[in-house]
Design an enzyme around this catalytic site. Structure first.
Site, short mmCIF file in Angstrom:
data_model
loop_
_atom_site.label_atom_id
_atom_site.label_comp_id
_atom_site.label_asym_id
_atom_site.label_seq_id
_atom_site.Cartn_x
_atom_site.Cartn_y
_atom_site.Cartn_z
N ASP A 62 -21.88 -8.11 64.29
CA ASP A 62 -21.45 -9.35 64.94
C ASP A 62 -21.95 -9.93 66.05
O ASP A 62 -21.94 -11.00 66.31
CB ASP A 62 -19.67 -8.81 65.33
CG ASP A 62 -19.60 -7.81 66.20
OD1 ASP A 62 -20.74 -7.25 66.82
OD2 ASP A 62 -18.35 -7.73 66.68
N GLU A 121 -34.57 -21.64 26.05
CA GLU A 121 -34.72 -22.76 27.16
C GLU A 121 -33.52 -22.59 28.26
O GLU A 121 -33.78 -23.12 29.22
CB GLU A 121 -35.05 -24.01 26.48
CG GLU A 121 -33.91 -24.36 25.79
CD GLU A 121 -33.46 -24.06 24.55
OE1 GLU A 121 -32.38 -24.64 23.99
OE2 GLU A 121 -34.18 -23.20 24.01
N ASN A 142 -29.00 -23.34 16.43
CA ASN A 142 -29.46 -23.37 17.99
C ASN A 142 -28.34 -24.08 18.86
O ASN A 142 -27.86 -23.61 19.90
CB ASN A 142 -30.84 -24.01 18.13
CG ASN A 142 -31.32 -23.91 19.65
OD1 ASN A 142 -31.37 -24.98 20.24
ND2 ASN A 142 -31.45 -22.96 20.09
N ILE A 172 -37.41 -20.09 21.39
CA ILE A 172 -37.65 -19.97 22.62
C ILE A 172 -36.09 -20.29 23.60
O ILE A 172 -35.46 -21.20 23.51
CB ILE A 172 -38.46 -21.13 23.13
CG1 ILE A 172 -39.77 -20.97 22.63
CG2 ILE A 172 -38.67 -21.14 24.77
CD1 ILE A 172 -40.90 -21.92 22.62
N ASP A 191 -19.01 -1.36 61.45
CA ASP A 191 -18.56 -0.88 62.63
C ASP A 191 -17.05 -0.41 62.25
O ASP A 191 -16.65 -0.74 61.18
CB ASP A 191 -18.66 -2.28 63.46
CG ASP A 191 -18.39 -1.91 65.01
OD1 ASP A 191 -18.06 -0.80 65.34
OD2 ASP A 191 -18.37 -2.85 65.68
N ASP A 221 -27.35 -7.56 67.25
CA ASP A 221 -27.19 -7.14 65.75
C ASP A 221 -28.05 -7.90 64.96
O ASP A 221 -28.56 -7.21 63.77
CB ASP A 221 -25.87 -7.09 65.48
CG ASP A 221 -24.83 -6.08 66.05
OD1 ASP A 221 -25.36 -4.89 66.62
OD2 ASP A 221 -23.46 -6.55 66.02
N VAL A 245 -38.29 -24.10 18.78
CA VAL A 245 -37.31 -24.61 19.53
C VAL A 245 -36.14 -23.75 19.62
O VAL A 245 -35.60 -23.79 20.62
CB VAL A 245 -37.01 -26.26 18.86
CG1 VAL A 245 -35.56 -26.51 19.71
CG2 VAL A 245 -38.09 -27.20 19.14
#
Length: 886
Positions: free
Chosen positions: A630, A285, A723, A283, A327, A634, A280
């Protein structure tokens, strides 16, 4: 009952809706909005928080935890059972908090994308939020717009609308002002109607709003009301796959621990429950929810910089961008275009002399200048919402160029509405990048019509054979054309945008198939020069991008000398070989273009089809391309680019396909978004390393202890508490890291680079070894010298927690040392560590927790020893970090 609007005459519709050709008055529109509500589709049903909470239990980790609960209870490890239930509840709450926060942020971001509508109110054109449209409004459409409501067409010019999201037909449909359609006409064949949510591909039109919101056709299609579920991004899939790999490795190690315990004759129940607790803990999680939060927080930070990211996947790609194609107008410049001066064959007139020009005050010798302004105003789609106001307070709408031309004409004393009455419009050509001009056909007398045209000088000069000299018509010789072209080059070389104006008169009965056929043997009137100042911060932004290994390329429809002057003002060193014009692109194939793109800095006089070829050529060279656009045309280039960027003032189609929308039209925003993209990827790596590193150290500790015949170094409840301390608050705080210094001094990473690259693997191995071996030696020494197993476990438990909390600061940067001034700048992390340390003290000193966790109180000297060892470990980890990442 729904009316058959397509089968009713327009006159009857106007009567039934109690409205006229001038549009509704603002007061009428406000009353109707209050009565019938906003023009919005039914809101998506909010996600259920209860369902979201229960979904946290639907994961492999939760199945392992629930199995552990059942086994612990069966084996009568009641304290472990209670504690595992507590951990389960806290993990679930943390996951729920993260996902709920992410969902709320995504919903808020989606609501930022608004569709604007151009309406006629009280005879004046206005631009409003489409949600405020009401039945009876008259709306103007142009290419690139998203249709904001259902409506009956009043008039249309070359109108084609894509209705694929409504009918499923992907080809655009021709629309017109047809009367007399049958009531039973299919939806897809109602050529005189427009429908909400469809896209204008070509042409323009005016329509009368007949239905809004839920009353529209799309409002009745329930399937279209559900928002598309956000799919997992490639990065999330990689993380999920990596987590499964880590999980498989962890389960293998756990199996080895159980087998070793079995052969060493350790109590099976104790070993098995401890092994499950280790699983537990080890891992990761919390990784997938944490990554979702990192991506969403990144989107929110980009929004603060005035950029709206539409898709989570864009966050991943932004950090890999190697080229920005931009542009010039409105992105590098302020987009506040102004007419600088007008140049005719006789004289040059500066903008300060425009006032009252058309009213006869200064009209002598400037007839051509006045005519140029008239042409520019008539061949123009811009409008002023409040023409009755003072000049300084005018609110102009439309393309920046059109706005500038319109305002210059109004400043000179011309009135567009009066001109339109005097010169009745018969036909028009809207400006397009392909034609490079806009045109109008107007009636000027009982038997005469005139063709007015404004556009790129080289295109119009090439079509001209006469020259207007203050009302007189003179032949335009080749020598005179050459002289005019040199004038254009002089203006363009100053960074000015130059437009040419011309006209030609025809008999009223002159026939044509397409209006473009009339653009020949024109009478050239003169040139209008426009200036658009550079944005103040754009030069600095381009330099930041350059230091980050990102090349900036200018792609513009302007003259090459105009673009070159702007580029040089921005600090580019440009020679002739680094400029490629649209005409040249037409002459070379894709392979030749691919061979040249690495050296080109400016693409001038390009059309949208050229932009698509440029993007593909750059991608073929291995570049990750961000493309700014724009217009409706395009859209293909934006869609093809790795990151499509639409400017906020652009067309709805461009915004529809874009990954990022610039709410302020500013180039700086793109660079800031790229920076955030890099920070996002860095934060994902930090959280991954943080969650995995210490967990693997526990595996080392257990394997070593059991191999040496020592008892279990930690109890199941202690493992789960570590943990809880580690994967809880600090990991959440790390998701909000603002980025480390120097992130924009690094070269772009490859999109294929894994999360766990070679340096990270090496560093994880070093951490695994340092912290695991230190904890094992520490446990063995305390246990063998004191003979007190509970104290030894308490001290190792405390050391592992302290290691985890110190390591949270270490992992904030892979390049910078933990020993720096701003190490505590992440206030959330400081708070998280403080809370976690308070939880650790509770675990060591509070009697109820001592009973559950099997701990005992520690003396001050023991705390000093633990902190000294923890600091020594961090010094070694920091030294290894410097060696590996230097």
């Amino acid at each position: 009952m729904r009316k058959h609007w397509h089968a009713i005459s327009l006159e009857d519709i106007f009567d039934s809706l109690n409205c006229g050709c001038e549009g509704l008055r603002d007061e009428e529109a406000a009353e109707r909005l209050k009565k019938f509500g906003r023009n919005v589709l039914p809101q998506e049903k909010p996600y259920s928080r209860i369902r979201l909470f229960l979904r946290q239990f639907n994961s492999p980790l939760m199945y392992i935890l629930l199995t552990t609960v059942a086994i612990s209870f069966t084996l009568r490890h009641y304290s472990d059972t209670i504690f595992i239930c507590l951990v389960l509840l806290i993990n679930t709450t943390v996951g729920f908090y993260q996902e709920n926060k992410a969902n709320q942020s995504i919903l808020a971001l989606r609501q930022m994308v608004k569709v604007r509508a151009r309406v006629l109110r009280g005879g004046n054109e206005k631009e409003i939020d489409s949600e405020k449209l009401v039945v009876g409004d008259i709306v103007m459409l142009k290419a690139g717009d998203k249709v904001p409501s259902d409506g009956r067409i009043i008039d249309a010019k070359d109108l084609k609308i894509n209705e694929s999201n409504l009918t499923g037909e992907w080809l655009a449909v021709d629309k017109n002002r047809a009367d007399g359609l049958a009531e039973k006409t299919l939806l897809s064949e109602r050529s005189n109607m427009v429908f909400m949510g469809t896209i204008v591909e070509e042409g323009e039109a005016r329509f009368l709003v007949v239905a809004t919101g839920v009353a529209t056709e799309i409002g009745e299609i329930v399937s279209l009301l559900r928002a598309t579920k956000e799919k997992r991004t490639p990065l999330q899939k990689k993380i999920l796959s990596l987590s499964k790999l880590v999980g498989a490795f962890v389960m293998l190690v756990i199996s080895v621990i159980v087998l070793v315990g079995y052969f060493k004759k350790e109590p099976f129940a104790d070993v098995f429950v401890a092994a499950l607790a280790l699983a537990v803990s080890a891992i990761p999680e919390g990784l997938l929810p944490a990554i979702t939060v990192i991506l969403v927080l990144g989107m929110r930070r980009i929004l603060k910089q005035r950029g709206l990211v539409k898709k989570l996947i864009a966050n991943e790609t932004l950090g890999s961008v190697t080229i920005i194609c931009t542009d010039k107008t409105g992105t590098l410049t302020e987009g506040k275009m102004q007419v600088s001066h007008i140049l005719t064959n006789t004289r040059e007139l500066m903008s300060e002399n425009f006032n009252g020009l058309a009213k006869g005050e200064n009209a002598n010798g400037v007839e051509s200048h006045i005519l140029a302004l008239k042409i520019a105003m008539l061949a123009n789609d811009a409008f002023v919402e409040n023409p009755e106001a003072e000049f300084e307070r005018w609110v102009a709408r439309g393309r920046p160029t059109d706005q500038a031309l319109l305002l210059a004409g109004m400043q000179a004393g011309l009135n567009k509405k009066e001109l339109e009455k005097q010169y009745f419009e018969l036909d028009k050509i809207a400006f397009s990048s392909e034609l490079k001009y806009a045109a109008r056909l107007n009636r000027i007398a009982e038997k005469k019509k005139v063709f007015y045209i404004v556009g790129a000088p080289e295109a119009i000069v090439a079509k001209s054979v006469w020259l207007d000299v203050d009302g007189r018509k003179e032949k335009l010789s080749e020598a005179e054309s050459e002289k005019l072209n040199k004038k254009i080059d002089v203006l363009a070389d100053k960074g000015l945008r130059v437009l040419a104006c011309a006209y030609r008169e025809y008999d009223l009965d002159k026939a044509y198939d397409k209006l473009t056929e009339l653009a020949e043997e024109l009478i050239l009137v003169g040139f209008i020069a426009l200036k658009d100042p550079l944005r103040q911060d754009v030069k600095e932004s381009i330099n930041v991008a350059k230091k980050a290994g990102i090349r900036t390329v200018i792609i513009t429809g302007d003259h090459k000398l105009t673009a070159k002057a702007v580029a040089e003002e921005l600090g580019f060193e440009v020679d002739g070989e680094q400029i490629l014009e649209g005409g040249e692109i037409e002459k070379i194939n894709d392979k030749e273009l691919e061979n040249r793109v690495s050296d080109i800095l400016i693409y001038a006089r390009v059309s949208p089809s050229h932009k698509l070829r440029i993007v593909r050529a750059l991608q073929a060279k291995g570049e990750v391309v961000a493309m700014i656009g724009d217009g409706v045309n395009d859209a293909p280039a934006l869609k093809s680019a790795d990151i499509g960027v639409a400017v906020g003032s652009g067309s709805d189609v461009a915004k529809e396909v874009a990954d990022l929308i610039l709410l302020d039209n500013n180039f700086k925003t793109v660079v800031k978004a790229v920076e955030q993209g890099r920070i996002i990827f860095g934060n994902i790596r930090k959280v991954f390393v943080y969650l995995v590193a210490d967990d693997f150290s526990e595996l080392f500790l257990f394997l070593g202890a059991m191999a040496l015949g020592a008892p279990l170094p930690l109890l199941p409840a202690q493992i789960l508490w570590i943990n809880l301390v580690e994967d809880g608050f600090p990991s959440i705080a790390l998701t909000g890291e603002q980025g480390s210094k120097g992130v924009m001094a690094e070269k772009p990473r490859s999109p294929d680079e894994p999360i766990l690259n070679k340096p990270l693997k090496q560093w994880l191995a070093v951490i695994f070894f340092i912290t695991g071996l230190t904890a094992l030696i520490f446990f063995l020494i305390i246990w063998r010298t004191t003979g007190d197993l509970e104290r030894a476990r308490t001290m190792v438990f405390t050391l592992m927690c302290v290691d985890s909390l110190l390591f949270a600061f270490c992992v904030r940067s892979f390049k910078q040392s933990i020993f720096r001034r701003d190490i505590f700048s992440n206030h959330y992390l400081v708070g998280a560590v403080a809370i976690s340390f308070a939880l650790l003290l509770s675990a060591v000193y509070l009697p109820p927790l001592q009973k559950i966790l099997g701990t005992q109180g520690l003396a001050l000297g023991e705390w000093g020893l633990i902190l000294a060892i923890g600091l020594a470990e961090i010094l070694m980890v920091e030294f290894s970090k410097k060696r590996i990442f230097r």
